[in-house]
Design a protein around this motif. Structure first.
Motif, PDB file in Angstrom:
ATOM      1  N   SER A 257       0.826  -1.211   0.000  1.00  0.00           N
ATOM      2  CA  SER A 257       0.000   0.000   0.000  1.00  0.00           C
ATOM      3  C   SER A 257       0.856   1.255   0.000  1.00  0.00           C
ATOM      4  O   SER A 257       2.035   1.239   0.364  1.00  0.00           O
ATOM      5  CB  SER A 257      -0.927   0.010   1.224  1.00  0.00           C
ATOM      6  OG  SER A 257      -0.176  -0.015   2.423  1.00  0.00           O
ATOM      7  N   ASN A 258       0.216   2.343  -0.452  1.00  0.00           N
ATOM      8  CA  ASN A 258       0.836   3.664  -0.457  1.00  0.00           C
ATOM      9  C   ASN A 258       2.098   3.718  -1.319  1.00  0.00           C
ATOM     10  O   ASN A 258       3.068   4.419  -1.000  1.00  0.00           O
ATOM     11  CB  ASN A 258       1.151   4.124   0.971  1.00  0.00           C
ATOM     12  CG  ASN A 258      -0.093   4.215   1.832  1.00  0.00           C
ATOM     13  OD1 ASN A 258      -1.059   4.879   1.474  1.00  0.00           O
ATOM     14  ND2 ASN A 258      -0.089   3.511   2.962  1.00  0.00           N
ATOM     15  N   ASN A 280      -4.678   1.506  -1.764  1.00  0.00           N
ATOM     16  CA  ASN A 280      -4.137   2.857  -1.588  1.00  0.00           C
ATOM     17  C   ASN A 280      -2.822   3.072  -2.327  1.00  0.00           C
ATOM     18  O   ASN A 280      -1.940   3.810  -1.868  1.00  0.00           O
ATOM     19  CB  ASN A 280      -3.959   3.176  -0.094  1.00  0.00           C
ATOM     20  CG  ASN A 280      -5.266   3.121   0.665  1.00  0.00           C
ATOM     21  OD1 ASN A 280      -6.271   3.660   0.220  1.00  0.00           O
ATOM     22  ND2 ASN A 280      -5.262   2.450   1.811  1.00  0.00           N
ATOM     23  N   ASP A 302      -9.306   0.182  -3.580  1.00  0.00           N
ATOM     24  CA  ASP A 302      -9.079   1.568  -3.165  1.00  0.00           C
ATOM     25  C   ASP A 302      -7.754   2.114  -3.690  1.00  0.00           C
ATOM     26  O   ASP A 302      -7.006   2.781  -2.981  1.00  0.00           O
ATOM     27  CB  ASP A 302      -9.107   1.671  -1.640  1.00  0.00           C
ATOM     28  CG  ASP A 302     -10.487   1.374  -1.086  1.00  0.00           C
ATOM     29  OD1 ASP A 302     -11.466   1.745  -1.750  1.00  0.00           O
ATOM     30  OD2 ASP A 302     -10.575   0.770  -0.009  1.00  0.00           O
TER      31      ASP A 302
END
Length: 425
Positions: A257-258, A280, A302
């Motif tokens: 993520s990120n 994310n 997401d």
């Protein structure tokens, strides 16, 4: 000649001085326990014991130009063992039955322009002695430079565990298990490397704040689980401008993520990108060309995905701004099916499977989607026509590749007919 001749020269040299090892073949091992610059002039050192051929314990030591043959190695034996800081190893030619270069609690080292390969030896009974280790193996070591090395036929080309601020640049690794294998490192640079004909080009796990850029991972395709780049538990890192071509899976992301993935060329893989529980992340300005399946995603809703080029997307540009008004949604049907029933991989990209995928509409609002796909390539596409050559074999042309895919589709269509016909009886 015995290596004790070389050891005597090392012992007698003043700290901070330079010596040149004489030409010849020497048997045994040497210990460098002080700051010296040691250059070899056609010097070959052969170790026939389970001890390392070279042990470096002197901070600031430099070793250049030595040819090393490491035999009778067990799983944890290295040709060169470094246990000091600010060490330079360059222009070494290493043939080993175990590990090549091993760094333990060694910081700010420079490992430059070395050649490392497994030394295959058959015993009288036909068995193979030795066990493959990693080409360069680093543990609990920080701020090291590993650059411009050529590594082949090893376990992992470069293995990194527990380190930070590492520079892994312009290495070439092929015919090994994992080209570059990272475990629990951060704030590092993996740039300009070439990985070919490995199980996986780059295995990136437990990593954060790292840049993976301008690498080429080609032809990792001999196993159903082969990938160009694998990202597992990777956080706040950047994957950009990589060429991922001709692999079983181009980019695989799980529990990551990120991160930002941008300007990557993902071409002619069986599956372009796979995402599982990856959230994310930002994916933009990537190109997905001539992959059998462009993308698969499960539980990865997401992510911020936009302005990628998908050559299989049904685009429509009404205002001529180069961006499709039709979003590109990644259908998770096939990935979910084979996770439940692995045997259905037999029908990979068959007409029947494609038809079932097109009919699947479950939870469409949760599918991973590129909201505004590009109508044209983001990255110059000249490099996708050919790949670099490792052993005189060139990658198939685009037309030949598509012809093979067409033959695969015909074959799997026949299997679908047989399978569905048999299920009715």
């Amino acid at each position: 000649m015995e290596a004790s001749i070389l050891q005597r020269m090392i012992n007698e040299a003043e700290p901070g001085s330079s010596i040149v090892l004489p030409e010849g073949s020497y048997s045994g091992y040497i210990l460098i326990d002080k700051k010296l610059t040691i250059r070899a002039d056609k010097t070959v050192l052969s170790s026939i014991t389970a001890d390392p051929a070279v042990v470096v314990k002197g901070d600031g030591a430099v070793l250049q130009g030595l040819a090393i043959k490491q035999g009778d190695a067990d799983e944890e034996t290295a040709a060169v063992l470094v246990q000091a800081d600010n060490v330079v190893l360059m222009d070494l030619n290493i043939k080993t039955q175990g590990f090549g270069i091993m760094l333990r609690d060694a910081n700010e080292a420079t490992i430059l322009n070395n050649e490392i390969a497994w030394k295959k030896i058959k015993n009288a009974n036909g068995s193979i002695s030795g066990q493959k280790g990693n080409g360069i193996d680093l543990y609990n070591s920080y701020s090291n430079r590993i650059e411009q090395n050529r590594i082949y036929n090893m376990k992992d080309g470069i293995y990194l565990e527990k380190g930070s601020q590492l520079s892994i640049k312009e290495n070439r690794i092929y015919s090994s298990r994992y080209g570059i294998h990272c475990m629990y490192i951060d704030e590092s640079q993996i740039v300009g490397n070439i990985g070919e004909y490995n199980f996986t080009g780059a295995m990136i796990m437990g990593v954060k704040d790292t840049r993976i850029s301008n690498n080429s991972f080609l032809k990792q395709s001999w196993n159903v689980y082969s990938q160009g780049i694998l990202l597992y538990d990777v956080q706040t890192s950047t994957v950009e401008r990589n060429q991922v071509d001709g692999n079983r899976v181009g980019i695989y992301m799980e529990r990551s993520s990120n991160n930002e993935l941008k300007e990557n060329s993902v071409n002619r893989n069986f599956i372009g990108i796979q995402m599982l529980n990856a959230e994310n992340n930002k994916l933009h300005y990537n190109d997905f060309v001539a992959n059998v399946i462009e993308a698969e995603a499960v539980n990865s809703k997401d992510n911020d995905i936009f302005h990628n080029y998908w050559d299989s997307a049904q685009g429509l540009d009404l205002n001529d701004d180069g961006i499709s008004e039709i979003a590109y949604s990644i259908n998770p049907f096939y990935q979910q099916l084979i996770s439940d029933k692995p045997a259905f991989q037999l029908f990979f990209q068959s007409p029947g499977m494609a038809f079932l995928s097109s009919m699947y509409e479950g939870n469409r609002d949760q599918w991973t989607t590129d909201s505004s796909p590009f109508m044209h390539l983001n990255v110059a596409g000249d490099h996708i026509s050919t790949l670099s050559d490792t052993g005189g074999e060139h990658v198939l042309s685009e037309k030949t590749f598509m012809l093979i895919i067409a033959c695969m589709l015909l074959a799997t269509a026949s299997l679908i007919i047989i399978y569905t016909g048999g299920s009715k009886s």
